[in-house]
Write a protein that holds these residues in place. Sequence first.
Motif, PDB file in Angstrom:
ATOM      1  N   ILE A  15       0.865  -1.189   0.000  1.00  0.00           N
ATOM      2  CA  ILE A  15       0.000   0.000   0.000  1.00  0.00           C
ATOM      3  C   ILE A  15       0.896   1.231   0.000  1.00  0.00           C
ATOM      4  CG2 ILE A  15      -1.807   1.264   1.211  1.00  0.00           C
ATOM      5  CD1 ILE A  15      -2.790  -1.365   2.375  1.00  0.00           C
ATOM      6  N   TYR A  16       0.771   2.018  -1.067  1.00  0.00           N
ATOM      7  CA  TYR A  16       1.627   3.191  -1.238  1.00  0.00           C
ATOM      8  C   TYR A  16       0.877   4.439  -0.784  1.00  0.00           C
ATOM      9  CZ  TYR A  16       4.467   6.750  -3.575  1.00  0.00           C
ATOM     10  OH  TYR A  16       5.229   7.854  -3.840  1.00  0.00           O
ATOM     11  N   THR A  17       1.375   5.065   0.276  1.00  0.00           N
ATOM     12  CA  THR A  17       0.706   6.226   0.884  1.00  0.00           C
ATOM     13  C   THR A  17       1.558   7.485   0.755  1.00  0.00           C
ATOM     14  OG1 THR A  17       1.785   5.726   2.976  1.00  0.00           O
ATOM     15  CG2 THR A  17      -0.402   4.791   2.657  1.00  0.00           C
ATOM     16  N   GLN A  18       2.470   7.527  -0.195  1.00  0.00           N
ATOM     17  CA  GLN A  18       3.501   8.569  -0.277  1.00  0.00           C
ATOM     18  C   GLN A  18       4.383   8.495   0.964  1.00  0.00           C
ATOM     19  OE1 GLN A  18       2.528  12.504  -1.617  1.00  0.00           O
ATOM     20  NE2 GLN A  18       2.455  11.811  -3.702  1.00  0.00           N
ATOM     21  N   ALA A 262      -0.536  19.539  -1.136  1.00  0.00           N
ATOM     22  CA  ALA A 262      -1.907  19.121  -0.838  1.00  0.00           C
ATOM     23  C   ALA A 262      -2.736  20.313  -0.368  1.00  0.00           C
ATOM     24  CB  ALA A 262      -1.912  18.014   0.211  1.00  0.00           C
ATOM     25  N   LEU A 263      -2.091  21.261   0.310  1.00  0.00           N
ATOM     26  CA  LEU A 263      -2.805  22.450   0.792  1.00  0.00           C
ATOM     27  C   LEU A 263      -2.820  23.550  -0.260  1.00  0.00           C
ATOM     28  CD1 LEU A 263      -1.402  22.713   4.438  1.00  0.00           C
ATOM     29  CD2 LEU A 263      -3.731  22.076   3.759  1.00  0.00           C
ATOM     30  N   ASP A 264      -1.971  23.406  -1.287  1.00  0.00           N
ATOM     31  CA  ASP A 264      -1.835  24.424  -2.326  1.00  0.00           C
ATOM     32  C   ASP A 264      -1.413  25.770  -1.734  1.00  0.00           C
ATOM     33  OD1 ASP A 264      -1.753  25.362  -4.858  1.00  0.00           O
ATOM     34  OD2 ASP A 264      -3.902  25.263  -5.262  1.00  0.00           O
ATOM     35  N   GLN A 450       3.013  15.392 -13.821  1.00  0.00           N
ATOM     36  CA  GLN A 450       3.118  13.923 -13.781  1.00  0.00           C
ATOM     37  C   GLN A 450       3.216  13.365 -15.204  1.00  0.00           C
ATOM     38  OE1 GLN A 450       1.016  15.497 -11.656  1.00  0.00           O
ATOM     39  NE2 GLN A 450       1.868  14.910  -9.684  1.00  0.00           N
ATOM     40  N   SER A 479      -3.587  11.500 -22.031  1.00  0.00           N
ATOM     41  CA  SER A 479      -4.787  10.657 -22.058  1.00  0.00           C
ATOM     42  C   SER A 479      -5.985  11.512 -22.451  1.00  0.00           C
ATOM     43  CB  SER A 479      -5.027  10.015 -20.677  1.00  0.00           C
ATOM     44  OG  SER A 479      -5.559  10.971 -19.773  1.00  0.00           O
ATOM     45  N   GLN A 480      -6.983  10.849 -23.050  1.00  0.00           N
ATOM     46  CA  GLN A 480      -8.216  11.538 -23.433  1.00  0.00           C
ATOM     47  C   GLN A 480      -8.881  12.140 -22.203  1.00  0.00           C
ATOM     48  OE1 GLN A 480      -9.500  12.396 -26.129  1.00  0.00           O
ATOM     49  NE2 GLN A 480      -9.088  10.935 -27.775  1.00  0.00           N
ATOM     50  N   GLY A 481      -8.848  11.386 -21.083  1.00  0.00           N
ATOM     51  CA  GLY A 481      -9.503  11.845 -19.857  1.00  0.00           C
ATOM     52  C   GLY A 481      -8.947  13.180 -19.399  1.00  0.00           C
ATOM     53  N   GLU A 482      -7.638  13.279 -19.408  1.00  0.00           N
ATOM     54  CA  GLU A 482      -7.020  14.518 -18.946  1.00  0.00           C
ATOM     55  C   GLU A 482      -7.299  15.671 -19.916  1.00  0.00           C
ATOM     56  OE1 GLU A 482      -3.265  12.880 -16.333  1.00  0.00           O
ATOM     57  OE2 GLU A 482      -3.265  12.529 -18.502  1.00  0.00           O
ATOM     58  N   HIS A 484      -9.899  15.992 -21.805  1.00  0.00           N
ATOM     59  CA  HIS A 484     -11.306  16.325 -21.587  1.00  0.00           C
ATOM     60  C   HIS A 484     -11.455  17.199 -20.348  1.00  0.00           C
ATOM     61  CE1 HIS A 484     -15.694  15.547 -21.391  1.00  0.00           C
ATOM     62  NE2 HIS A 484     -15.478  15.631 -20.086  1.00  0.00           N
ATOM     63  N   TYR A 485     -10.747  16.833 -19.273  1.00  0.00           N
ATOM     64  CA  TYR A 485     -10.895  17.545 -18.012  1.00  0.00           C
ATOM     65  C   TYR A 485     -10.352  18.968 -18.123  1.00  0.00           C
ATOM     66  CZ  TYR A 485     -11.202  18.171 -13.007  1.00  0.00           C
ATOM     67  OH  TYR A 485     -11.538  18.630 -11.772  1.00  0.00           O
TER      68      TYR A 485
END
Lengths: 500, 500
Positions: A15-18, A262-264, A450, A479-482, A484-485
């Motif tokens: 399990i990879y949690t960073q 994560a907090l930006d 990424q 990717s198409q998904g990205e 599209h987003y």
Amino acid sequence: MEQYSNILKYKHLGIYTQNENVVYMREDCHVCISEGFEALTRIRVSMANRSIIASLNVINSEILLPNEIGLSDAAAKKLKVKENETLYVSHLEPIESLSYVRAKIYNQKLNYNAYNQIVSDIVEGDYSNIHLSAFITACAGDRMDINEISDLTKAMIASGQQLNWNKEIVVDKHCIGGLPGNRTTPLVVAIVAAYGLTMPKTSSRAITSPAGTADTMEVLTNVTLSADEIEHVVKQEGGCFVWGGTAQLSPADDVLIKIEKALDIDSEGQLIASVLSKKAAAGSTHVVIDIPVGETAKVRSMEMAQKLQNHMETVGNSVGLNVKVVITDGSQPVGNGIGPTLEAMDILKVLKNEERAPIDLKERVVLLAGELLELSGKVASGAGRQTALQLLESGKAYEKFLAICKAQGRFTRPVLAPYKTEIRAETSGILKRIDNRKIAKLAKLSGAPQSKSAGILLNVHLNDSVEKDQLLYTLYAESQGELHYALEYKNNHNDIITII
Amino acid sequence: MEQYSNILKYKHLGIYTQNENVVYMREDCHVCISEGFEALTRIRVSMANRSIIASLNVINSEILLPNEIGLSDAAAKKLKVKENETLYVSHLEPIESLSYVRAKIYNQKLNYNAYNQIVSDIVEGDYSNIHLSAFITACAGDRMDINEISDLTKAMIASGQQLNWNKEIVVDKHCIGGLPGNRTTPLVVAIVAAYGLTMPKTSSRAITSPAGTADTMEVLTNVTLSADEIEHVVKQEGGCFVWGGTAQLSPADDVLIKIEKALDIDSEGQLIASVLSKKAAAGSTHVVIDIPVGETAKVRSMEMAQKLQNHMETVGNSVGLNVKVVITDGSQPVGNGIGPTLEAMDILKVLKNEERAPIDLKERVVLLAGELLELSGKVASGAGRQTALQLLESGKAYEKFLAICKAQGRFTRPVLAPYKTEIRAETSGILKRIDNRKIAKLAKLSGAPQSKSAGILLNVHLNDSVEKDQLLYTLYAESQGELHYALEYKNNHNDIITII
């Protein structure tokens, strides 16, 4: 304490949690029952000669047996534990440095000793994400004074490796982000190293931007080098462009940056400590810092920039760095590409003196390289820019750039992403405004950093006269998904580029 | 977006993470590959008519197949998903309210709308622990002004159920913690309800103390009741003592309290919002708030107490509550027991007018019940204390107490813990100081409040004359491990009780 009953057998759960240390135990295991642990309790997990602190997640399924224990990948790596090895768990002794974090939350000033203990415990992995977030927040928003920023910087330097190049002068530069596409660093390294100075450049990956220098350079060469490898490259070529993370320079910074992401947020104190601790730990002596100022840049006003300039130079001196801050125009993206691959392409165009090379990027590069040459004392005051320009236009900088890439292990030509969409002007007029934050967000939604080849290729700049249907920019995605987003975001925000 | 490829089959992994929504997906699943997710990315997980936001943990083992998806227990419960059901995952649209959290980090004032959006998103489970910790920290240390505290309180009231008792007067009380063993609430409920007033008491569990009222009452009766069940008990008996969590009163509070516990902080703004939102949502009209002041109590100075008094009364008025703050002595623990079971025993002794009943606890109870009777307007000013005392000494309060317990489902006599150690005086002298914080920590290390019968039974009080070897207190624990750990702390801290 009955130590015997606290022994469990390690099982790999993968399990990879960073960064976060998480330990998994069955709710009906003898340790949980006899010790009365509850979920999210922090406990100590030990082997014969190593131990870590981890947050407990309680398992009520068959993925573990009652006599087994699992760890997140980060925790397993720190413990260097192998399948079926024995682990011992125990109650957590209080983490003393958290009392300093609480004091900081309640607006108290902390001294070097306090920051040093906090930073050491962070590097040990003793802080949960909740603790890290509280520390970052408590230090944000002008809550650290200049002495505290110095002390945090010193603590961060001391927390990791410190390089020594055995050179009188070791130069470096850094840009306070927020300006998409502003990839001057690798070009400055090439020029300055071509001149003969030593510039062992370590960079971060992106925090909240679509690309950091390390992300961009990774397109062209290896950036994950050991301290020994870096030393070798610098000894041979006078310069390098590597990621600072694996070199264990200011390792606390790498942990804190992920929480800031994560907090930006990216607060002044942490920003200064992050930048200067990396520089000092890398053995630099003379550092030029570029602060672009603009309405939508990270630094939005001259007042803020001058305050940051003052703090940077003061903290720099306190840790033995000769710092010069250069305040530059941050009103629009620099170069044409935004995203690792697209920015790498801009860099190569400038180095090769191509006709379509972005002029604004080139201008910044010779300005900053010139300042650095002058700061080093090797080039007379006023002659820096011209010296830099000659090194660039003669091809010497390009030659040096390729030599450094090869010394780092490879030189790879950048390749465009497979999916793209062209965004065209809906009206004619003058291009009056580019929102740096929104265009950076658009590049991030397309997958950068990424997805290395994702991002934006700009065809226009501020004050350009634009015809209806003229190409403004091309969106690239892996990717198409990205794609599209990103398009969805673009369609919901008509103020990314303003034409009047 | 190719929605088809984002469909995964739910597999129960049985991982309990407390409140946090975590989603588990294989690194080589089609969604991870095509969408480019990375660990700790926050994503949306949806069913036909429900969705949640969760933090991604990436799996690289056989606990999941590539077409499967797992959820933490909290996330699975919110989605009400069953084994093998289909889940759809998608990129997370930006959480708009996080921009308000960032503004707060940068010291800006927030308005009602901002707090309302933050609190709504928290209740939805949209915030990760990193976000929650940043919000709590940004609001701590005097960073909220009185208007902000009012607005946060209103937002927290609006975020959950609001009870209406159809009574003109509904009374309540609350004690600002920090004083071990100070378990007056159930006694005040019994007296006031015996008088005939309506007191539907909801309490929290311990945040940083060895026992909250809900933890203590759970030893004697059920405290986890639905809104309907509470209504029934109060209609029948005029009072109740239940845990506020499951009643969905101010549900954001229950999420925030767990993070505050992990940080071991309890800031003024959050404290006021937490207390008053629970009171208002519970339908109270008249509330007495007890603030014990002492060197080692939560509130350490009269100045702080008066500021808190002022803020409590002002915020109370702004949300329609008639609040009276009573400042009391907080120099030492109240009663003899510290820990749920031991405090429950003190309560029963006072109710039964036993000779060994702790006088200090009884005195506080008649003071507070008296203030509440007067605040309600039903008992003349100055006659409250005497009225309360009569109800207690006549046995009417005990009768009412048992009736309420039975209405809540059971009355269970408390039983002592199996493991104990007696701590005796090492010298003769006068007992000059009891460190509330350290003795509370000692009780927590012995297992309280999770282990209900763990804790401390005090045999001495401030200013007592003590002989060498006289019993000072008994440590109770439910496991050898916890007893050992508490003793270790005791042996390392010789200033828990000071005899001169």
